[in-house]
Motif scaffolding. Structure first.
Motif, PDB file in Angstrom:
ATOM      1  N   UNK A   7      -3.337  98.067 -15.500  1.00  0.00           N
ATOM      2  CA  UNK A   7      -2.787  99.229 -14.794  1.00  0.00           C
ATOM      3  C   UNK A   7      -3.456  99.398 -13.428  1.00  0.00           C
ATOM      4  N   UNK A   8      -4.740  99.160 -13.360  1.00  0.00           N
ATOM      5  CA  UNK A   8      -5.470  99.289 -12.090  1.00  0.00           C
ATOM      6  C   UNK A   8      -5.129  98.129 -11.153  1.00  0.00           C
ATOM      7  N   UNK A   9      -5.050  96.935 -11.704  1.00  0.00           N
ATOM      8  CA  UNK A   9      -4.748  95.755 -10.881  1.00  0.00           C
ATOM      9  C   UNK A   9      -3.344  95.870 -10.302  1.00  0.00           C
ATOM     10  N   UNK A  10      -2.441  96.427 -11.080  1.00  0.00           N
ATOM     11  CA  UNK A  10      -1.070  96.596 -10.606  1.00  0.00           C
ATOM     12  C   UNK A  10      -0.952  97.517  -9.403  1.00  0.00           C
ATOM     13  N   UNK A  11      -1.966  98.329  -9.172  1.00  0.00           N
ATOM     14  CA  UNK A  11      -1.951  99.246  -8.022  1.00  0.00           C
ATOM     15  C   UNK A  11      -2.516  98.630  -6.746  1.00  0.00           C
ATOM     16  N   UNK A  12      -3.023  97.400  -6.829  1.00  0.00           N
ATOM     17  CA  UNK A  12      -3.573  96.764  -5.616  1.00  0.00           C
ATOM     18  C   UNK A  12      -2.439  96.448  -4.652  1.00  0.00           C
ATOM     19  N   UNK A  13      -2.704  96.640  -3.369  1.00  0.00           N
ATOM     20  CA  UNK A  13      -1.667  96.357  -2.382  1.00  0.00           C
ATOM     21  C   UNK A  13      -1.588  94.856  -2.097  1.00  0.00           C
ATOM     22  N   UNK A  14      -0.487  94.465  -1.466  1.00  0.00           N
ATOM     23  CA  UNK A  14      -0.230  93.049  -1.189  1.00  0.00           C
ATOM     24  C   UNK A  14      -1.297  92.457  -0.271  1.00  0.00           C
ATOM     25  N   UNK A  15      -1.825  93.244   0.650  1.00  0.00           N
ATOM     26  CA  UNK A  15      -2.853  92.739   1.569  1.00  0.00           C
ATOM     27  C   UNK A  15      -4.120  92.354   0.813  1.00  0.00           C
ATOM     28  N   UNK A  16      -4.496  93.148  -0.176  1.00  0.00           N
ATOM     29  CA  UNK A  16      -5.684  92.840  -0.972  1.00  0.00           C
ATOM     30  C   UNK A  16      -5.471  91.567  -1.774  1.00  0.00           C
ATOM     31  N   UNK A  17      -4.326  91.471  -2.445  1.00  0.00           N
ATOM     32  CA  UNK A  17      -4.028  90.274  -3.227  1.00  0.00           C
ATOM     33  C   UNK A  17      -3.948  89.042  -2.313  1.00  0.00           C
TER      34      UNK A  17
END
Length: 128
Positions: A38-48
């Motif tokens: 659930x937390x990882x799913x909230x990461x933005x595309x720039x971070x990934x």
């Protein structure tokens, strides 16, 4: 000593342990990612994107900046690509109370593992 005295049984045990180690590591990473999904799913595309870029640059640096034989290139490339997830998580959970730091570390570890695993599979395929 065992390998010298019983080479065939040592090779069989080595193969079993190698497969077991891969399975245990994959399960640990999967568990870590699932428990934080659930937390990882909230990461933005720039971070990934940054995480993937850092991992790929590490893999490439280990491969292309190594002068030597293929085994050395593979070892340094994979070592630079897959750093110690457990040490990073230990330090982050000990020193940083912010859960977002832990989430980013878990995401980095998971992406780093899967990217490096795919790269290792590619290298193994090319070696055949």
């Amino acid at each position: 000593i065992w390998r010298a005295q019983h080479p065939s049984s040592a090779s069989r045990v080595h193969e079993v342990l190698k497969k077991l180690a891969r399975i245990v590591l994959a399960l640990a990473v999967a568990g870590m990612l699932i428990s934080n999904r659930d937390k990882i799913g909230r990461l933005d595309a720039a971070t990934v994107g940054t995480i993937v870029t850092c991992t790929v640059v590490g893999l490439g640096a280990g491969w292309f900046l190594t002068s030597g034989q293929r085994p050395t290139q593979v070892a340094l490339s994979l070592t630079s690509g897959i750093r110690s997830m457990s040490v990073a998580l230990l330090l982050v959970t000990s020193w940083f109370p912010d859960p977002e730091v832990v989430t980013a570390t878990v995401a980095y570890s998971g992406i780093m593992f899967t990217t490096t695993w795919a790269y290792a599979q590619f290298l193994e395929y090319r070696a055949r």
